[in-house]
Design an enzyme around this catalytic site. Structure first.
Site, mmCIF file in Angstrom:
data_model
loop_
_atom_site.group_PDB
_atom_site.id
_atom_site.type_symbol
_atom_site.label_atom_id
_atom_site.label_comp_id
_atom_site.label_asym_id
_atom_site.label_seq_id
_atom_site.Cartn_x
_atom_site.Cartn_y
_atom_site.Cartn_z
ATOM 1 N N GLY A 1 -28.697 -71.783 -32.990
ATOM 2 C CA GLY A 1 -29.084 -73.187 -32.874
ATOM 3 C C GLY A 1 -29.296 -73.554 -31.416
ATOM 4 O O GLY A 1 -30.324 -73.252 -30.821
ATOM 5 N N GLY A 2 -28.280 -74.198 -30.812
ATOM 6 C CA GLY A 2 -28.386 -74.730 -29.445
ATOM 7 C C GLY A 2 -28.976 -73.761 -28.430
ATOM 8 O O GLY A 2 -29.867 -74.140 -27.652
ATOM 9 N N GLU B 1 -22.890 -68.705 -41.891
ATOM 10 C CA GLU B 1 -22.615 -69.693 -40.840
ATOM 11 C C GLU B 1 -21.361 -70.479 -41.199
ATOM 12 O O GLU B 1 -21.428 -71.434 -41.982
ATOM 13 C CB GLU B 1 -23.794 -70.669 -40.734
ATOM 14 C CG GLU B 1 -25.093 -70.024 -40.338
ATOM 15 C CD GLU B 1 -25.997 -71.012 -39.601
ATOM 16 O OE1 GLU B 1 -26.460 -70.659 -38.521
ATOM 17 O OE2 GLU B 1 -26.204 -72.123 -40.098
ATOM 18 N N GLU C 1 -26.126 -78.245 -42.690
ATOM 19 C CA GLU C 1 -26.460 -79.655 -42.439
ATOM 20 C C GLU C 1 -27.226 -80.236 -43.629
ATOM 21 O O GLU C 1 -27.091 -81.419 -43.944
ATOM 22 C CB GLU C 1 -27.257 -79.773 -41.130
ATOM 23 C CG GLU C 1 -26.341 -79.564 -39.926
ATOM 24 C CD GLU C 1 -26.970 -78.861 -38.726
ATOM 25 O OE1 GLU C 1 -28.210 -78.839 -38.617
ATOM 26 O OE2 GLU C 1 -26.212 -78.319 -37.904
ATOM 27 N N ASN D 1 -33.204 -71.681 -34.629
ATOM 28 C CA ASN D 1 -33.360 -72.926 -35.386
ATOM 29 C C ASN D 1 -33.329 -74.089 -34.395
ATOM 30 O O ASN D 1 -32.272 -74.426 -33.858
ATOM 31 C CB ASN D 1 -32.209 -73.042 -36.406
ATOM 32 C CG ASN D 1 -32.245 -74.349 -37.173
ATOM 33 O OD1 ASN D 1 -33.201 -75.122 -37.067
ATOM 34 N ND2 ASN D 1 -31.200 -74.602 -37.955
ATOM 35 N N TRP D 2 -34.489 -74.665 -34.167
ATOM 36 C CA TRP D 2 -34.585 -75.729 -33.148
ATOM 37 C C TRP D 2 -34.036 -77.063 -33.645
ATOM 38 O O TRP D 2 -33.947 -78.020 -32.876
ATOM 39 C CB TRP D 2 -36.052 -75.883 -32.698
ATOM 40 C CG TRP D 2 -36.589 -74.687 -31.961
ATOM 41 C CD1 TRP D 2 -35.920 -73.530 -31.654
ATOM 42 C CD2 TRP D 2 -37.920 -74.531 -31.435
ATOM 43 N NE1 TRP D 2 -36.744 -72.674 -30.977
ATOM 44 C CE2 TRP D 2 -37.975 -73.258 -30.824
ATOM 45 C CE3 TRP D 2 -39.066 -75.327 -31.419
ATOM 46 C CZ2 TRP D 2 -39.133 -72.772 -30.210
ATOM 47 C CZ3 TRP D 2 -40.219 -74.852 -30.807
ATOM 48 C CH2 TRP D 2 -40.251 -73.587 -30.201
ATOM 49 N N LYS D 3 -33.726 -77.155 -34.914
ATOM 50 C CA LYS D 3 -33.206 -78.397 -35.516
ATOM 51 C C LYS D 3 -34.106 -79.583 -35.121
ATOM 52 O O LYS D 3 -35.312 -79.395 -34.946
ATOM 53 C CB LYS D 3 -31.723 -78.594 -35.144
ATOM 54 C CG LYS D 3 -30.888 -77.363 -35.566
ATOM 55 C CD LYS D 3 -29.413 -77.581 -35.570
ATOM 56 C CE LYS D 3 -28.704 -76.292 -36.002
ATOM 57 N NZ LYS D 3 -27.250 -76.410 -36.073
ATOM 58 N N SER E 1 -22.573 -71.116 -32.942
ATOM 59 C CA SER E 1 -22.265 -71.036 -31.504
ATOM 60 C C SER E 1 -22.561 -69.667 -30.902
ATOM 61 O O SER E 1 -21.837 -69.220 -29.998
ATOM 62 C CB SER E 1 -20.810 -71.453 -31.238
ATOM 63 O OG SER E 1 -20.630 -72.809 -31.608
ATOM 64 N N HIS F 1 -29.170 -74.753 -45.272
ATOM 65 C CA HIS F 1 -28.377 -74.876 -44.050
ATOM 66 C C HIS F 1 -27.226 -75.849 -44.303
ATOM 67 O O HIS F 1 -27.381 -76.808 -45.062
ATOM 68 C CB HIS F 1 -29.265 -75.366 -42.900
ATOM 69 C CG HIS F 1 -28.577 -75.305 -41.581
ATOM 70 N ND1 HIS F 1 -27.677 -76.266 -41.177
ATOM 71 C CD2 HIS F 1 -28.624 -74.378 -40.585
ATOM 72 C CE1 HIS F 1 -27.200 -75.939 -39.980
ATOM 73 N NE2 HIS F 1 -27.762 -74.801 -39.602
ATOM 74 N N GLY G 1 -22.358 -75.530 -33.723
ATOM 75 C CA GLY G 1 -22.470 -76.552 -32.687
ATOM 76 C C GLY G 1 -21.151 -76.944 -32.055
ATOM 77 O O GLY G 1 -21.060 -77.967 -31.387
HETATM 78 O O1 LIG Z 1 -28.930 -72.780 -37.561
HETATM 79 C C1 LIG Z 1 -28.173 -72.573 -36.621
HETATM 80 C C2 LIG Z 1 -26.764 -72.857 -36.720
HETATM 81 O O2 LIG Z 1 -26.502 -74.067 -37.314
HETATM 82 C C3 LIG Z 1 -25.980 -72.596 -35.471
HETATM 83 O O3 LIG Z 1 -26.118 -73.625 -34.547
HETATM 84 P P1 LIG Z 1 -25.410 -73.457 -33.099
HETATM 85 O O4 LIG Z 1 -25.872 -72.117 -32.583
HETATM 86 O O5 LIG Z 1 -25.902 -74.601 -32.305
HETATM 87 O O6 LIG Z 1 -23.942 -73.460 -33.357
#
Ligand SMILES: O=C[C@H](O)COP(=O)(O)O
Length: 254
Positions: free
Chosen positions: A234-235, A167, A97, A9-11, A213, A95, A173
């Site tokens: 994510g990151g 999650e 967020e 997920n590149w957000k 994470s 999600h 994050g």
């Molecule tokens: O969609 C992915 C998640 O929100 C995890 O994000 P993260 O791997 O940056 O903690």
């Protein structure tokens, strides 16, 4: 044997050129690997480019969100039909967020899942508890409530095609990952909830990813847990080497 599913997920990150380069690096790094499903979820504005780049690869492309509406006067929204039309196969729905910042309720999430399915998209439904909910022993109850609301009136066949991403909000994050045991325990609880609401075959078919994470150091152990069928990253999905390392940690559970 279920294939694990690793999703990136590149957000709200990257520029178009960086997004193109990342997609190409992931595609080249995977070569012909078909022992694991891999998907990437770029921002809306890059989706068509990335779908074109990856069209003859085995990497899925999906959106990070979609509208629950079919079409019409919904300024700024993107429909499931539009996503399908440009080549997307998947969509992340609910999600944390979206739930917290954009106030999406389980009812909205349920409508989005139905609309995704009507348009032939495979949803990844996200659920998970906050730190306070975990500290007060409410994790199972919270996840149960989110699943009940989000899956309302869905058939067993529809649920079998879903991916559920567990999650924990406190792990997103933050660098604070759930331990493999903690994650495995909640995954088992989620599968049990699906078993009770539907049946054993639905519970066994649905894939449950862990997200929060995940990185190249902790992925292998998390993915080695019996109830964990993949990861929503994510990151670490913004760096091709890290993401490919995570993919290489995927296993097949019986
Ligand atoms: O969609 C992915 C998640 O929100 C995890 O994000 P993260 O791997 O940056 O903690």
């Amino acid at each position: 044997m279920k294939k694990q599913f690793i999703a990136g997920n590149w957000k709200m990150n990257l520029t178009l050129n960086k997004a193109r380069d990342l997609a190409k690096s992931i595609c080249e790094g995977l070569a012909d690997s078909n022992t694991v499903d891999v998907g990437i979820f770029p921002p809306f504005v890059y989706l068509k480019d990335i779908c074109d780049i990856l069209q003859s690869s085995n990497v899925f492309v999906g959106a990070q969100n979609m509208s629950m509406e079919k079409s019409g006067a919904f300024t700024g929204e993107i429909s499931g039909e539009m996503l399908r039309d440009i080549g997307c196969t998947h969509v992340i729905i609910g999600h944390s967020e979206r739930r917290t910042i954009f106030k999406e309720t389980d009812h909205i999430i349920n409508s989005k899942i139905k609309s995704a399915l009507l348009n032939g998209l495979c949803p990844i439904l996200c659920v998970g508890e906050s730190q306070k909910e975990r500290d007060t022993g409410k994790t199972d109850e919270v996840v149960d409530g989110q699943l009940s609301g989000s899956l309302e009136n869905l058939t067993s066949e529809q649920v079998k095609g879903l991916t559920i991403a567990y999650e924990p909000v406190w792990a997103i994050g933050t660098g604070k990952t759930a331990t493999p045991d903690q994650a495995n325990e909640v995954h088992a609880c989620i599968r049990n909830i699906i078993r009770k609401k539907y049946d054993n075959s639905t519970a066994q078919s649905v894939r449950i990813q862990y997200g929060g994470s995940v990185n190249s150091n902790n992925a292998k152990e998390l993915l080695g847990q019996l109830e964990i069928d993949g990861a929503l990253v994510g990151g670490a999905s913004l760096d091709p080497d890290s993401f490919l390392d995570i993919v290489s940690g995927a296993v097949r559970h019986a």
